[in-house]
Design a protein around this motif. Structure first.
Motif, PDB file in Angstrom:
ATOM      1  N   GLU A   1      -7.858  -0.849   0.342  1.00 39.00           N
ATOM      2  CA  GLU A   1      -6.912  -1.647   1.121  1.00 39.00           C
ATOM      3  C   GLU A   1      -6.418  -2.822   0.281  1.00 39.00           C
ATOM      4  O   GLU A   1      -7.071  -3.236  -0.677  1.00 39.00           O
ATOM      5  CB  GLU A   1      -7.596  -2.195   2.375  1.00 39.00           C
ATOM      6  CG  GLU A   1      -8.022  -1.126   3.328  1.00 39.00           C
ATOM      7  CD  GLU A   1      -8.829  -1.686   4.479  1.00 39.00           C
ATOM      8  OE1 GLU A   1      -9.433  -2.768   4.351  1.00 39.00           O
ATOM      9  OE2 GLU A   1      -8.852  -1.030   5.526  1.00 39.00           O
TER      10      GLU A   1
ATOM     11  N   ILE B   1      -4.545  -5.480   4.541  1.00 36.50           N
ATOM     12  CA  ILE B   1      -3.725  -4.449   5.159  1.00 36.50           C
ATOM     13  C   ILE B   1      -4.013  -3.076   4.555  1.00 36.50           C
ATOM     14  O   ILE B   1      -4.437  -2.956   3.412  1.00 36.50           O
ATOM     15  CB  ILE B   1      -2.213  -4.758   5.022  1.00 36.50           C
ATOM     16  CG1 ILE B   1      -1.786  -4.787   3.567  1.00 36.50           C
ATOM     17  CG2 ILE B   1      -1.857  -6.052   5.703  1.00 36.50           C
ATOM     18  CD1 ILE B   1      -0.289  -4.860   3.372  1.00 36.50           C
TER      19      ILE B   1
ATOM     20  N   LYS C   1       5.552 -10.128  10.851  1.00 37.27           N
ATOM     21  CA  LYS C   1       4.899  -8.920  10.328  1.00 37.27           C
ATOM     22  C   LYS C   1       5.934  -7.826  10.087  1.00 37.27           C
ATOM     23  O   LYS C   1       5.908  -7.149   9.056  1.00 37.27           O
ATOM     24  CB  LYS C   1       3.839  -8.437  11.321  1.00 37.27           C
ATOM     25  CG  LYS C   1       3.187  -7.131  10.960  1.00 37.27           C
ATOM     26  CD  LYS C   1       2.223  -6.703  12.056  1.00 37.27           C
ATOM     27  CE  LYS C   1       1.786  -5.277  11.878  1.00 37.27           C
ATOM     28  NZ  LYS C   1       0.952  -4.802  12.968  1.00 37.27           N
TER      29      LYS C   1
ATOM     30  N   ARG D   1       7.028  -6.098   6.579  1.00 37.33           N
ATOM     31  CA  ARG D   1       6.999  -4.644   6.414  1.00 37.33           C
ATOM     32  C   ARG D   1       8.328  -4.137   5.857  1.00 37.33           C
ATOM     33  O   ARG D   1       8.361  -3.339   4.925  1.00 37.33           O
ATOM     34  CB  ARG D   1       6.688  -3.954   7.750  1.00 37.33           C
ATOM     35  CG  ARG D   1       6.458  -2.451   7.623  1.00 37.33           C
ATOM     36  CD  ARG D   1       6.570  -1.750   8.971  1.00 37.33           C
ATOM     37  NE  ARG D   1       7.915  -1.792   9.491  1.00 37.33           N
ATOM     38  CZ  ARG D   1       8.917  -0.978   9.087  1.00 37.33           C
ATOM     39  NH1 ARG D   1       8.719  -0.092   8.142  1.00 37.33           N
ATOM     40  NH2 ARG D   1      10.111  -1.069   9.638  1.00 37.33           N
TER      41      ARG D   1
ATOM     42  N   PHE E   1       2.188  -0.214   8.225  1.00 30.72           N
ATOM     43  CA  PHE E   1       0.947  -0.967   8.144  1.00 30.72           C
ATOM     44  C   PHE E   1       0.010  -0.348   9.172  1.00 30.72           C
ATOM     45  O   PHE E   1       0.200  -0.510  10.373  1.00 30.72           O
ATOM     46  CB  PHE E   1       1.164  -2.445   8.481  1.00 30.72           C
ATOM     47  CG  PHE E   1       1.956  -3.225   7.459  1.00 30.72           C
ATOM     48  CD1 PHE E   1       2.022  -2.834   6.136  1.00 30.72           C
ATOM     49  CD2 PHE E   1       2.595  -4.385   7.824  1.00 30.72           C
ATOM     50  CE1 PHE E   1       2.741  -3.570   5.200  1.00 30.72           C
ATOM     51  CE2 PHE E   1       3.308  -5.137   6.900  1.00 30.72           C
ATOM     52  CZ  PHE E   1       3.382  -4.733   5.589  1.00 30.72           C
TER      53      PHE E   1
ATOM     54  N   TYR F   1      -3.758  -4.340   9.847  1.00 30.64           N
ATOM     55  CA  TYR F   1      -3.147  -5.628   9.515  1.00 30.64           C
ATOM     56  C   TYR F   1      -4.054  -6.734  10.067  1.00 30.64           C
ATOM     57  O   TYR F   1      -4.004  -7.041  11.249  1.00 30.64           O
ATOM     58  CB  TYR F   1      -1.746  -5.704  10.111  1.00 30.64           C
ATOM     59  CG  TYR F   1      -0.926  -6.879   9.666  1.00 30.64           C
ATOM     60  CD1 TYR F   1      -0.131  -6.804   8.529  1.00 30.64           C
ATOM     61  CD2 TYR F   1      -0.905  -8.055  10.401  1.00 30.64           C
ATOM     62  CE1 TYR F   1       0.644  -7.879   8.128  1.00 30.64           C
ATOM     63  CE2 TYR F   1      -0.133  -9.134  10.008  1.00 30.64           C
ATOM     64  CZ  TYR F   1       0.647  -9.044   8.873  1.00 30.64           C
ATOM     65  OH  TYR F   1       1.429 -10.102   8.485  1.00 30.64           O
TER      66      TYR F   1
END
Length: 133
Positions: free
Chosen positions: A37, A54, A98, A102, A127, A130
């Motif tokens: 990750e 993430i 967020k 992305r 994602f 997160y």
């Protein structure tokens, strides 16, 4: 018994074709996940360091494109880490922020892939995990 059921299901699934109702072949999407990750710091409003962790999955139309993604994994990972590291705490912790992050990662990944391979390979960037502090 489980093996028998798995073989039976495999036999049934192979008898169905991969065509839609209008006889067009269905798309074969594949996913590439970054391992491990991605963990990095972001700009925090507090006196302590903020971090985000993430899991990222890249969706491509052709399974053959996974080879290119694997080859360019370090470049793509570094770009995502840089984008995350330049975000403010408020943006990292908000839902709209967020989504903006992305989209920015998606655009950057495709821009880099186009430079390296001559085409945009990624259909979507997800994602799947997160977490932040």
């Amino acid at each position: 018994m489980r093996i028998f059921i798995a073989i039976l299901l495999l036999g049934l699934s192979s008898s169905f074709s991969l065509f839609a109702a209008d006889d067009k072949p269905l798309e074969e999407y594949a996913y590439y996940g970054f391992e491990p990750e991605i963990v990095t710091n972001y700009i925090s409003n507090r006196n302590k360091l903020g971090y985000v962790r993430i899991s990222v999955e890249l969706m491509v139309k052709k399974p053959e494109d996974l080879v290119s993604l694997e080859r360019h994994d370090p470049l793509l990972r570094a770009a995502i880490v840089e984008i995350l590291g330049n975000q403010t705490e408020d943006k990292v912790k908000s839902l709209t922020g967020k989504e903006e992050i992305r989209r920015e990662c998606y655009k950057m990944v495709n821009r880099l892939l186009e430079q390296e391979t001559g085409k945009e390979l990624v259909v979507n960037l997800l994602f799947t995990k997160y977490l932040y502090d």
